[in-house]
Design an enzyme around this catalytic site. Sequence first.
Site, PDB file in Angstrom:
ATOM      1  N   ASP A  22      -5.372  -0.363  -1.864  1.00 47.64           N
ATOM      2  CA  ASP A  22      -6.362  -1.096  -2.855  1.00 47.64           C
ATOM      3  C   ASP A  22      -7.831  -1.702  -2.084  1.00 47.64           C
ATOM      4  O   ASP A  22      -7.854  -1.541  -0.712  1.00 47.64           O
ATOM      5  CB  ASP A  22      -5.744  -2.548  -2.960  1.00 47.64           C
ATOM      6  CG  ASP A  22      -5.578  -3.354  -1.894  1.00 47.64           C
ATOM      7  OD1 ASP A  22      -4.804  -2.702  -0.951  1.00 47.64           O
ATOM      8  OD2 ASP A  22      -5.805  -4.510  -2.032  1.00 47.64           O
ATOM      9  N   GLY A  65       0.729  -1.338   0.100  1.00 48.06           N
ATOM     10  CA  GLY A  65       0.015  -0.037  -0.015  1.00 48.06           C
ATOM     11  C   GLY A  65       0.867   1.180  -0.060  1.00 48.06           C
ATOM     12  O   GLY A  65       0.394   2.216  -0.214  1.00 48.06           O
ATOM     13  N   ASP A 102       0.823   2.986   4.766  1.00 51.55           N
ATOM     14  CA  ASP A 102      -0.395   3.748   4.096  1.00 51.55           C
ATOM     15  C   ASP A 102      -1.366   4.260   4.985  1.00 51.55           C
ATOM     16  O   ASP A 102      -1.703   5.406   4.967  1.00 51.55           O
ATOM     17  CB  ASP A 102      -0.842   2.778   2.848  1.00 51.55           C
ATOM     18  CG  ASP A 102      -1.212   1.328   3.261  1.00 51.55           C
ATOM     19  OD1 ASP A 102      -1.078   1.277   4.345  1.00 51.55           O
ATOM     20  OD2 ASP A 102      -2.001   0.829   2.653  1.00 51.55           O
ATOM     21  N   LYS A 143      -6.843   6.264  10.902  1.00 52.18           N
ATOM     22  CA  LYS A 143      -8.079   6.193  11.308  1.00 52.18           C
ATOM     23  C   LYS A 143      -8.228   6.026  12.761  1.00 52.18           C
ATOM     24  O   LYS A 143      -8.224   4.894  13.155  1.00 52.18           O
ATOM     25  CB  LYS A 143      -8.887   4.975  10.402  1.00 52.18           C
ATOM     26  CG  LYS A 143      -8.958   5.050   9.113  1.00 52.18           C
ATOM     27  CD  LYS A 143      -9.795   3.796   8.735  1.00 52.18           C
ATOM     28  CE  LYS A 143      -9.477   3.413   7.282  1.00 52.18           C
ATOM     29  NZ  LYS A 143     -10.216   2.194   6.745  1.00 52.18           N
ATOM     30  N   ARG A 151      -5.388   0.532  -7.011  1.00 50.96           N
ATOM     31  CA  ARG A 151      -4.119   1.378  -6.700  1.00 50.96           C
ATOM     32  C   ARG A 151      -3.687   2.420  -7.296  1.00 50.96           C
ATOM     33  O   ARG A 151      -2.983   3.259  -6.953  1.00 50.96           O
ATOM     34  CB  ARG A 151      -3.049   0.124  -6.419  1.00 50.96           C
ATOM     35  CG  ARG A 151      -3.273  -0.802  -5.346  1.00 50.96           C
ATOM     36  CD  ARG A 151      -1.847  -1.756  -5.242  1.00 50.96           C
ATOM     37  NE  ARG A 151      -2.173  -2.925  -4.742  1.00 50.96           N
ATOM     38  CZ  ARG A 151      -2.086  -2.944  -3.329  1.00 50.96           C
ATOM     39  NH1 ARG A 151      -1.868  -2.141  -2.502  1.00 50.96           N
ATOM     40  NH2 ARG A 151      -2.314  -4.363  -2.742  1.00 50.96           N
ATOM     41  N   ASP A 199      -4.899   1.749  10.742  1.00 56.03           N
ATOM     42  CA  ASP A 199      -6.274   1.400  11.201  1.00 56.03           C
ATOM     43  C   ASP A 199      -6.568   0.781  12.599  1.00 56.03           C
ATOM     44  O   ASP A 199      -6.329   1.423  13.526  1.00 56.03           O
ATOM     45  CB  ASP A 199      -6.627   0.370  10.114  1.00 56.03           C
ATOM     46  CG  ASP A 199      -8.182   0.196  10.219  1.00 56.03           C
ATOM     47  OD1 ASP A 199      -8.995   0.970  10.030  1.00 56.03           O
ATOM     48  OD2 ASP A 199      -8.779  -1.053   9.800  1.00 56.03           O
TER      49      ASP A 199
END
Length: 185
Positions: free
Chosen positions: A162, A47, A103, A134, A168, A106
């Site tokens: 992705d 990512g 990237d 996030k 991507r 989370d």
Amino acid sequence: MVPQRPYAIDEMISAKAIAARVEALAKEITRAFRGTDKLIVVGLLRGSFVFIADLVREIDLPVEVDFLEASSYGNAMESSREVRILKDLRGEIAGRDVLVVEDIVDTGFTLHHVVNLLRSREPKRLEVCALLDKPSRREVPIKATWTGFEIPDEFVVGYGIDFAQRNRNLPYIGKVRFTEDGSVG
Ligand code: IMP
């Protein structure tokens, strides 16, 4: 695997906004690591490949680039919470200045695992730059040294990121919205 349900992508962060933020992040990173003989920039595959390419070109220091691949999501939209190293670094990082480039943070499981692994190799300094964060999804208390953008709990794609290996190549970051009519993008 191809996503089973049709979806559309709504732009969330434009290519222009990303470029401006990448430039600002690179300035901060350059300042923070000023004086290093060589910064090892470690991209987490897959990512971060677009982000790291743009970021290193704005960092005004001698850099070496290496990659590490950790699995967490597979092809699903949920973290597996079990992190495995699929591809390790080629080089040594002991006694070196290291910048990990991620990237998205989370749940935090991936970054937590990777940072612990790399710290055990005793770098001189280890910092993290994540494009997206996030915070509302966090399950493991970890935060990147530098974050590009904080985003809400949405599934995003583009700029290297992705959905089941698709999208991507979008130049912007968009959120996935499932549709009934079958339109994509
Ligand atoms: P974590 O271990 O839950 O923090 O997951 C981190 C990894 O999950 C990221 O490096 C991404 O590869 C993937 N991921 C998390 N959120 C998204 C998303 O919204 N879209 C695509 N991949 C995501």
